[in-house]
Structure formats: structure tokens, C-alpha cells
Design an enzyme around this catalytic site. Structure first.
Site, mmCIF file in Angstrom:
data_model
loop_
_atom_site.group_PDB
_atom_site.id
_atom_site.type_symbol
_atom_site.label_atom_id
_atom_site.label_comp_id
_atom_site.label_asym_id
_atom_site.label_seq_id
_atom_site.Cartn_x
_atom_site.Cartn_y
_atom_site.Cartn_z
ATOM 1 C CE LYS A 1 3.277 0.261 4.952
ATOM 2 N NZ LYS A 1 2.194 0.081 3.997
ATOM 3 N NE ARG B 1 3.494 -7.963 10.476
ATOM 4 C CZ ARG B 1 2.851 -7.311 9.517
ATOM 5 N NH1 ARG B 1 1.855 -7.862 8.873
ATOM 6 N NH2 ARG B 1 3.188 -6.091 9.209
ATOM 7 C CD GLU C 1 -2.837 1.262 2.353
ATOM 8 O OE1 GLU C 1 -2.857 0.345 3.201
ATOM 9 O OE2 GLU C 1 -3.584 2.260 2.400
#
Ligand code: ATP
Ligand code: MG
Length: 572
Positions: free
Chosen positions: A287, A277, A42
Site C-alpha cells: 500500500k 499472500r 484497514e
């Protein structure tokens, strides 16, 4: 077991579980033997080392099985996204050493997704809900108790169609309506409880401007985009495991919508596979938190060398090869864990040992005068650039009467085991002569201001006394043949091992001493000419790289990593 079977087994063991699944699909003849992956960032921030793990997997699988990996910007939330992020994501992926097939954007599919959503409404599979997000959340239920149906759930199809059109007008008020899939309010998988498909956002989109006023949610965009593009393996992280049934469900609808299901001709469907992850000790990767660090000027931008971003690591002097090697060494599993950041640093150290150019720099200088060396004279010594790779050649370093050495390399009253410089003792100056300390000068406070020594002219390499053994070797620079420089030394940005799991506000977990600036350093002339991107070792100190702020008049270097893992020792 035959040798052949044993070999096959060995090979299987070395495959990641993702590769095993991919090989099973290939063996089953799925998708006509075609492999297509995607990396779907994104564009709402910069890539970090966690993304590098996903990149290595997505691009790695495609490369290994002669497939293609495309980039897809998951740009479905204009309020947080912009082209600055797009551009930096592209350059970071290239820096890591990967090549994408095509560049796609989820926003390329806004019309297709809209049409599909309209079909969903017409089929009675979606409706516009005019409740607030709080009301919708309250009705969700829990995994063990069913949810409550929205009062709008059974509204007429025409009404939903009309309102959906309204949602996509400049007058639509954010939060006043959403489009929801009509699935199953009692499903134990909470994602099936009439998930939201569209919401109103009035911020202009960085690519589509003000064409759209409502935007698809992740779950209504991701699998669909995979399907439109022909992705065979949609590899993502473990938090998407509970989303997978919904991902498959929307693909089912899509195949019904485009007619491939009815024709029974096309068995293509993208397959979602999840891996763990990357989480690193002393590091945050969210983020949102990285944005806070930048926005509140707690660091100097996204590429601050203390950041876990790829641009930060590049600026600090990490090589892309070392990052890839680290990712490869930790592997891929199906459960989350916390990896030791020291493993990353060890990979960086190993790689830089192989590729860095050795130079001399003195960070905390004190003057050393070679009293028996002629005043005004100088000579060039040969310094090997990289003992690990002869092909890297040599460069000249100039020796003269007045030198700089590290303050810590001299002690007036030294203990027996101090193998550096002290009165009456001998050491070798790297690439040059053996010297014997004859004394020192101090100021009124007792600080050493100058050290005196005599050199042995026979001790230079190639001379009769060259092989004479002395215990210590010191680095030095010639005072008349060096450049004053600034050196930035970094420590962990957070002082707790797992800041993401800590209940305290993360501001409190920041290490107050994560940056130390040495303003009075001297580097040999050759080092002063080095640029960002040139890997350096300051001998006896660590690995360094010229910073982006560096100029010829004012060179600035970042410490990449020390020669040894000192943190582990200090914190035991
Ligand atoms: P956010 O922090 O905003 O949720 P994100 O870090 O998931 O975002 P995306 O741009 O959505 O960022 O991520 C792109 C891809 O990178 C996704 O497939 C995601 O699974 C993967 N990814 C993100 N963080 C990690 C991580 N720490 N380890 C491995 N993969 C990651
Ligand atoms: Mg995400």
C-alpha cells in the site's frame, strides 16, 4: 478402499488446506457447528487484487459452510485512515460479487479494549513505558539473545493506571509513552517481548473524532475484535504466523477477564489460520508504494487502469468473474510464491471471450475507397454480437464507399505470406464483401494516403459468391458512419519481473512506456454508444471498455487485454 472412501478422499484433495481445517473443527463439534469469518481491511487505501484473494477465502468459506462473513474495518490508526477509503472498499467488495453479514469497525470496541487494558494493568500484566521507541527497540534483543527489561517494567500499578489515563488526553505528546504487556523479555518469539498495546495519536479519528487520544495496536485489537464478534476462523496471510501465539495469549487473558474461562462453560475461541499472500510479476502490491504512485502522479489516481487495484482493473475492463476465476485457479498454500501476471490476463481473456460484444474499431486509420460502389449509397450489414453466445443477438453495421482500415493491413510491396491487402490481392471485409485492391495514392514523402479497391457484389453473405474463399479478413468502419475516438493502450507498469524484490528504488523500475494513447481512432457508431461496464472486443485487436472519461462527443476506450499473449513472445 471402498468407493465411498475413495470419493471422500477425492473430495478432501480438492479442498484447500483452510477448508480441511474448517471441516475438522466442524467434525469436532467446535463452536456448536457455527462458522463465522471476517474480512478486516484497514481503511488506509484502496483494495488491490491481493485483497481479492483474502476476500475470496473469507467470504468463500462462510458461503460454503453456511456461515457468515462480516466486514470489519481495522481502523486503529487515525493518522492514515478516512471514510473515502471505507466507501470504496465497500463498493469494490460488492463489485467482486460478495455480500457481507454485518459491517463492524474496530473503533466500535475502543471502550471495551480500554477497559480490558485497564484490567491488564491492574492484574500486573501491563505497564506504561516512558522510553523512546528507539530505546525500546534497542532492548528487544534478537531471536537468540534475550531482551533487556525496561526500567519502567516493575513500576507500581497505580502509576501505570494514572499514566495510561494521561496518555488519553489532548496534552499527551505522541511518542512520549506507550502501554506494554508484561509478558516475557526472553521469549524466542520476539512478539512476546513486552509488545506495545497502546500508543498516543493526536490526529482525529474518522469515526470517533477526538474522543480518543491513544489507540490500540494491531495485536491488541485484532484477536480481541474477533473474540467480541464471535469469529470462529480468523483467516489471514502468512506474515501473521509469528503473531499467532500472542493472538492466542490475549484471547486467554480476555477469557479470564470476562469470566468465561473460570466458568468453564464457553469453549469458544477464534482460530487464526494463515495462507500465502498473492504476489504478481511486474506488479507492486504494498500500500505504501501504491500511495507513492498516486501521490507523485506517476499514475492517474487509484483507479488508473495500470494499477493492481480492483477499481483500476474494473476501469480497465476486467470482469469480477475473471478475477475470481484467477484466484480460484492459483489456490491457497502455506508458502509464499510469485504468480505470473500472464495467468491473470489469460483468465481475463477467457472470460471476455465468453461475454464481450464484438465491434469494429480502427486504431491507426488509412482511407480505403471502394471505387465501383455508388457514391452516397450505403447499406446495413448484420454483425453477430458474440459468436460464443447466440442469445446476445446481432447489430447493424453500415457499409459505404469510403471506409477506414488499419494502416498495417495494407502493404504496397507485400511478401507472399502477407494475407492482408496489397495491389492485385483479394480479402474479405468482415461481415461484408470481398474486395480486390487496385492501387494506392501517396503523398510527397511516400506515405500512403488512400487505397483503392473494387468490391464483388456477389460475395456478400447469402449471395452466390459468399462462400468463395480468400485468405484474409479485415475489419473496417465506414467513414460516414463512425465516431472519432481515443484509445488508451497499457503495458506493464514495471519492467522488471519482481519489482518488490529489486534493490533499486522502485521509481527506477517503472516502465516509461506503460501508456500509449491513440488519438485518431474510428469506432463504428454502435460501439460509440457503449458505456463503462460494457465488455467489448475490437475485432482482431483485443478487449476494450469505455473509460470513465468517455463522452458521446469524445469516446475514450481502454484496452483491457490483447487477444493473445504477445508479451510472452516479445520477451522470450
Ligand atoms: P499494508 O500493505 O498496509 O500492510 P495490507 O495490504 O495488509 O496492508 P489490510 O487492509 O490490512 O492491508 O489487509 C486486509 C486483509 O487483506 C488482511 O487480512 C490481509 O492479510 C489481506 N491481504 C492484504 N494483501 C494481501 C495479498 N497480497 N494477498 C492476500 N491477502 C492479502
Ligand atoms: Mg495489514
Amino acid at each position: 478402499m471402498s468407493v465411498k472412501e475413495e470419493n471422500a478422499n477425492e473430495e478432501k484433495k480438492s479442498l484447500s488446506f483452510v477448508e480441511q481445517l474448517v471441516e475438522e473443527d466442524l467434525a469436532a463439534g467446535k463452536n456448536g457447528g457455527r462458522i463465522q469469518t471476517r474480512f478486516p481491511p484497514e481503511p488506509n487505501g484502496y483494495l488491490h487484487i491481493g485483497h481479492a484473494k483474502a476476500i475470496c477465502m473469507d467470504f468463500g468459506v462462510a458461503e460454503k459452510y453456511n456461515g457468515v462473513c462480516n466486514l470489519r474495518f481495522d481502523d486503529t490508526n487515525p493518522s492514515k485512515e478516512n471514510t473515502e477509503y471505507v466507501d470504496n472498499i465497500l463498493s469494490d467488495i460488492s463489485w467482486l460479487g460478495f455480500k457481507w453479514g454485518n459491517i463492524y469497525y474496530a473503533s466500535d470496541y475502543f471502550q471495551q479494549l480500554w477497559d480490558f487494558a485497564v484490567w491488564m494493568i491492574k492484574q500486573g500484566n501491563a505497564y506504561v513505558d516512558e522510553q523512546t521507541s528507539e530505546q525500546i527497540a534497542q532492548q528487544k534483543g534478537t531471536p537468540t539473545t534475550p531482551g533487556v527489561a525496561s526500567p519502567y517494567r516493575d513500576r507500581p500499578v497505580e502509576e501505570s493506571l494514572e499514566l495510561f489515563e494521561k496518555m488519553n488526553t489532548p496534552e499527551a505528546v505522541e511518542g512520549s509513552m506507550v502501554l506494554r504487556a508484561k509478558l516475557d523479555m526472553a521469549n524466542p518469539n520476539m512478539h512476546f517481548r513486552d509488545p506495545i498495546m497502546y500508543r498516543i495519536i493526536q490526529t482525529p479519528h474518522h469515526r470517533t473524532g477526538t474522543t480518543w487520544h491513544c489507540y490500540p495496536m494491531y495485536d491488541f485489537a485484532h484477536g480481541q475484535s474477533d473474540y467480541f464478534e464471535g469469529v470462529t476462523h480468523s483467516i489471514c496471510t502468512l506474515e501473521f504466523v509469528p503473531h499467532r501465539p500472542l493472538y492466542d495469549k490475549f484471547v486467554d487473558f480476555l477469557k479470564e477477564y470476562d469470566g468465561t474461562a473460570a466458568k468453564g462453560l464457553n469453549d469458544f475461541r477464534p482460530r487464526q489460520i494463515e495462507f500465502n499472500r498473492l504476489n504478481l510479476t511486474y506488479t507492486v502490491m504494498s500500500k505504501r508504494k501504491l500511495h507513492t504512485l498516486v501521490d507523485e502522479h506517476l499514475v492517474n489516481g487509484w483507479d488508473d487502469p495500470r494499477m493492481p487495484t480492483l477499481c483500476g482493473m474494473r476501469r480497465r475492463g476486467y470482469s469480477p468473474e475473471s478475477i475470481r476465476e484467477f484466484i480460484n485457479s492459483i489456490g491457497y498454500t502455506k508458502f509464499d510464491a510469485l504468480n505470473d501476471v500472464a495467468l491473470l490476463e489469460a483468465a481475463v481473456r477467457d472470460d471476455l471471450n465468453r461475454r464481450s460484444c464484438r465491434v469494429s474499431a480502427v486504431l491507426d486509420p488509412v482511407k480505403l475507397v471502394i471505387t465501383n460502389y455508388p457514391e452516397g449509397a450505403s447499406e446495413e450489414m448484420e454483425a453477430v454480437n458474440n459468436p460464443e453466445n447466440e442469445a446476445d443477438g446481432t447489430h447493424a453495421i453500415t457499409f459505404s464507399k469510403n471506409l477506414w482500415i488499419e494502416r498495417a493491413d495494407f502493404m504496397e510491396d507485400a511478401p507472399k505470406k502477407f494475407f492482408r491487402l496489397s495491389p492485385g490481392k483479394e480479402v474479405r471485409l468482415k461481415n461484408a464483401y470481398i474486395i480486390k485492391c487496385t492501387g494506392c495514392t501517396k503523398d510527397a514523402e511516400g506515405n500512403v494516403t488512400e487505397i483503392q479497391a473494387e468490391y464483388d457484389p456477389e460475395s456478400k453473405s447469402g449471395m452466390p459468391g459468399a462462400n468463395r474463399k480468400v485468405k484474409g479478413t479485415l475489419h473496417w468502419v465506414s467513414a460516414d458512419h463512425c465516431v472519432k475516438a481515443e484509445v488508451r493502450e497499457y503495458d506493464r507498469l514495471f519492467y522488471v519481473e519482481n519489482p518488490s524484490a529489486d534493490e533499486r528504488d522502485f521509481h527506477e523500475l517503472l516502465n516509461p512506456d506503460s501508456l500509449h494513447v491513440y488519438t485518431n481512432c474510428y469506432v463504428e457508431n454502435y460501439a460509440a454508444g457503449k458505456k463503462p461496464g460494457d465488455y467489448l472486443q475490437f475485432q482482431r485487436i483485443g478487449y476494450f471498455m469505455a473509460d470513465l472519461d468517455s463522452t458521446a462527443a469524445h469516446p475514450v476506450f481502454n484496452k483491457t487485454v490483447g487477444l493473445k499473449d504477445t508479451w510472452a513472445k516479445l520477451n522470450k
